[in-house]
Design a protein around this motif. Sequence first.
Motif, mmCIF file in Angstrom:
data_model
loop_
_atom_site.group_PDB
_atom_site.id
_atom_site.type_symbol
_atom_site.label_atom_id
_atom_site.label_comp_id
_atom_site.label_asym_id
_atom_site.label_seq_id
_atom_site.Cartn_x
_atom_site.Cartn_y
_atom_site.Cartn_z
ATOM 1 N N ALA A 293 61.411 28.011 -16.467
ATOM 2 C CA ALA A 293 59.989 27.546 -15.621
ATOM 3 C C ALA A 293 58.924 27.252 -16.245
ATOM 4 O O ALA A 293 57.984 26.466 -15.627
ATOM 5 C CB ALA A 293 59.778 28.857 -14.621
ATOM 6 N N GLU A 294 58.700 27.772 -17.732
ATOM 7 C CA GLU A 294 57.419 27.369 -18.735
ATOM 8 C C GLU A 294 57.828 26.297 -19.697
ATOM 9 O O GLU A 294 57.134 25.675 -20.228
ATOM 10 C CB GLU A 294 57.398 28.674 -19.315
ATOM 11 C CG GLU A 294 56.738 29.688 -18.617
ATOM 12 C CD GLU A 294 56.234 31.005 -19.220
ATOM 13 O OE1 GLU A 294 56.522 31.018 -20.551
ATOM 14 O OE2 GLU A 294 55.837 31.882 -18.689
ATOM 15 N N ARG A 295 59.391 25.707 -19.844
ATOM 16 C CA ARG A 295 59.704 24.951 -20.788
ATOM 17 C C ARG A 295 60.545 23.704 -20.012
ATOM 18 O O ARG A 295 61.589 23.513 -20.305
ATOM 19 C CB ARG A 295 60.443 25.268 -21.799
ATOM 20 C CG ARG A 295 59.673 26.316 -22.588
ATOM 21 C CD ARG A 295 58.387 25.650 -23.217
ATOM 22 N NE ARG A 295 58.685 24.378 -23.839
ATOM 23 C CZ ARG A 295 59.059 24.507 -25.256
ATOM 24 N NH1 ARG A 295 59.413 25.523 -25.876
ATOM 25 N NH2 ARG A 295 59.523 23.151 -25.738
ATOM 26 N N ARG A 296 59.880 23.124 -18.763
ATOM 27 C CA ARG A 296 60.497 22.297 -18.073
ATOM 28 C C ARG A 296 60.667 20.858 -19.009
ATOM 29 O O ARG A 296 61.870 20.165 -18.788
ATOM 30 C CB ARG A 296 59.709 21.667 -16.930
ATOM 31 C CG ARG A 296 59.876 22.763 -15.692
ATOM 32 C CD ARG A 296 58.803 22.320 -14.645
ATOM 33 N NE ARG A 296 58.968 23.137 -13.378
ATOM 34 C CZ ARG A 296 58.771 24.420 -13.092
ATOM 35 N NH1 ARG A 296 57.969 25.050 -14.227
ATOM 36 N NH2 ARG A 296 58.907 25.001 -12.166
ATOM 37 N N ASP A 297 59.859 20.761 -20.113
ATOM 38 C CA ASP A 297 60.149 19.550 -20.943
ATOM 39 C C ASP A 297 61.623 19.779 -21.587
ATOM 40 O O ASP A 297 62.037 18.850 -22.115
ATOM 41 C CB ASP A 297 59.125 19.623 -21.961
ATOM 42 C CG ASP A 297 58.971 21.054 -22.773
ATOM 43 O OD1 ASP A 297 58.943 22.199 -22.309
ATOM 44 O OD2 ASP A 297 59.162 21.068 -24.051
ATOM 45 N N LEU A 298 61.963 21.028 -21.918
ATOM 46 C CA LEU A 298 63.367 21.227 -22.543
ATOM 47 C C LEU A 298 64.609 20.639 -21.637
ATOM 48 O O LEU A 298 65.457 20.155 -21.849
ATOM 49 C CB LEU A 298 63.527 22.436 -23.041
ATOM 50 C CG LEU A 298 62.630 23.102 -24.195
ATOM 51 C CD1 LEU A 298 63.086 24.486 -24.599
ATOM 52 C CD2 LEU A 298 62.758 22.136 -25.611
ATOM 53 N N LEU A 299 64.152 20.844 -20.355
ATOM 54 C CA LEU A 299 65.208 20.535 -19.201
ATOM 55 C C LEU A 299 65.526 19.123 -19.315
ATOM 56 O O LEU A 299 66.681 18.707 -18.664
ATOM 57 C CB LEU A 299 64.966 21.186 -17.996
ATOM 58 C CG LEU A 299 64.581 22.669 -17.975
ATOM 59 C CD1 LEU A 299 64.510 22.948 -16.368
ATOM 60 C CD2 LEU A 299 65.893 23.406 -18.380
ATOM 61 N N GLU A 300 64.434 18.338 -19.806
ATOM 62 C CA GLU A 300 64.832 16.844 -19.650
ATOM 63 C C GLU A 300 65.898 16.735 -20.631
ATOM 64 O O GLU A 300 66.519 15.303 -20.146
ATOM 65 C CB GLU A 300 63.484 16.279 -20.017
ATOM 66 C CG GLU A 300 62.347 15.898 -19.137
ATOM 67 C CD GLU A 300 61.119 15.646 -19.876
ATOM 68 O OE1 GLU A 300 61.185 14.683 -20.877
ATOM 69 O OE2 GLU A 300 59.962 15.690 -19.325
ATOM 70 N N ALA A 301 66.309 17.129 -21.389
ATOM 71 C CA ALA A 301 67.514 17.100 -22.224
ATOM 72 C C ALA A 301 68.832 17.482 -21.648
ATOM 73 O O ALA A 301 69.928 16.703 -22.169
ATOM 74 C CB ALA A 301 67.536 17.785 -23.679
ATOM 75 N N PHE A 302 68.676 18.189 -20.666
ATOM 76 C CA PHE A 302 69.900 18.445 -20.009
ATOM 77 C C PHE A 302 70.222 18.137 -18.731
ATOM 78 O O PHE A 302 71.526 17.499 -18.345
ATOM 79 C CB PHE A 302 69.944 20.228 -19.690
ATOM 80 C CG PHE A 302 71.059 20.849 -19.158
ATOM 81 C CD1 PHE A 302 72.205 20.820 -20.005
ATOM 82 C CD2 PHE A 302 70.971 21.171 -18.036
ATOM 83 C CE1 PHE A 302 73.538 21.378 -19.193
ATOM 84 C CE2 PHE A 302 72.119 21.834 -17.203
ATOM 85 C CZ PHE A 302 73.238 21.857 -17.882
ATOM 86 N N ILE A 303 69.009 17.684 -17.980
ATOM 87 C CA ILE A 303 69.333 17.016 -16.541
ATOM 88 C C ILE A 303 69.888 15.627 -16.705
ATOM 89 O O ILE A 303 69.385 14.660 -17.275
ATOM 90 C CB ILE A 303 68.104 16.923 -15.803
ATOM 91 C CG1 ILE A 303 67.440 18.343 -15.636
ATOM 92 C CG2 ILE A 303 68.121 16.181 -14.702
ATOM 93 C CD1 ILE A 303 65.668 18.408 -14.936
ATOM 94 N N LYS A 304 70.900 15.346 -15.884
ATOM 95 C CA LYS A 304 71.655 13.916 -15.949
ATOM 96 C C LYS A 304 71.931 13.432 -14.694
ATOM 97 O O LYS A 304 72.213 14.292 -13.596
ATOM 98 C CB LYS A 304 73.010 14.211 -16.493
ATOM 99 C CG LYS A 304 73.709 12.975 -16.886
ATOM 100 C CD LYS A 304 73.286 11.983 -17.566
ATOM 101 C CE LYS A 304 74.012 10.853 -18.146
ATOM 102 N NZ LYS A 304 73.463 9.637 -18.906
#
Length: 359
Positions: A293-304
């Motif tokens: 929830a605090e590191r949505r920036d990291l999720l950009e690497a996973f979301i496809k």
Amino acid sequence: MSRPTRADLVAELRRDVPAGHSLFLDLGSCALEARVSDPRLRDELSRYFSSFLVAPGPTDILVTVHEAAPPDWPLEYAEKAPDPGKTKIKEEYADIPGGRVVRKTLTGMVFVFGQGENAAVGPCLANANQVVNFINNRHIEFLLNRGSLLGHASGVTWDGRGLSLAGFSGMGKSTLALHLLSLGVSFVSNDRMMVERDGEGVWMHGVAKQPRINPGTALNNPDLAGVVSEEDRLRFLRLPPEELWKLEHKYDALIEECFGPERFVLTAPMHGLVVLNWRRDGGEARAQIVDPAERRDLLEAFIKAPGVFYLPTGRGRLEPSVEDYVDLLSRAALIEISGGVDFERAARVCLRFLETGEI
């Protein structure tokens, strides 16, 4: 033919170019039959999917594959925009009653799908990799329509625990997965991961796609030595490290040929997601568990995004939100590995997590 439907086109293909040679695949979350018109292609697909071949039986998905000249159907195709950083238009598509047609602009391959029917036609033998991708996309669609989310990730499993491995472009998620295979873990997926809730936890489903590796990955892992010819190996060893790192030259690394039998599985519990967020001059590699929830920036690497080969039905969503991913990943550990590139250090972190649940 005016305004053809998906049913029209599939029926025409199956009548004019009969597909009478079958292979059956157990993909963990579903069973698939591929019927092909040319036995040579069946043999090639059987080798590629050898880890998943099973005896004939009931299936969830049928794909027919027809070796023929590319069809000239009266369709108005729209161009699919290239992926970020790319310029070539590789695909066109047309939505028709009951489904969609996708045409590969460079090879002439054509794919028809919708409402459970799936067919490929064109120079299939010369483009077997595109047939493989289409088969795998049918598996992906099946799981997305069951409610899974799609991730851009590799995956590994060990003793009932699993990790997805993601990273920003060029970070080396596949290289890390193969390092872990050399330490004894099993392989789940190379580049796509479908994840779904399983009670209070998460389950991950891989794709039956063999890794494609760069020369640097092969040269630095003895288990992959046979993938590169001796001539290429000597040529690559003469390159400066920075040039070797950036070299775009891919090899198929068949998991069971490189690491042994029963090392490629497609379903496992997912206890964590590792995101590689390092750089070559970043100093010492370091790992930490963070809050999605605090590191949505990291999720950009996973979301496809599912892409042009996906038509949502049932519980499927064409564009799930970041919040959907945050909610799902809050049920597993999100591990950031930052600092400098160090595959041995990262592999130790991952193996420790798989064994103990700690980093």
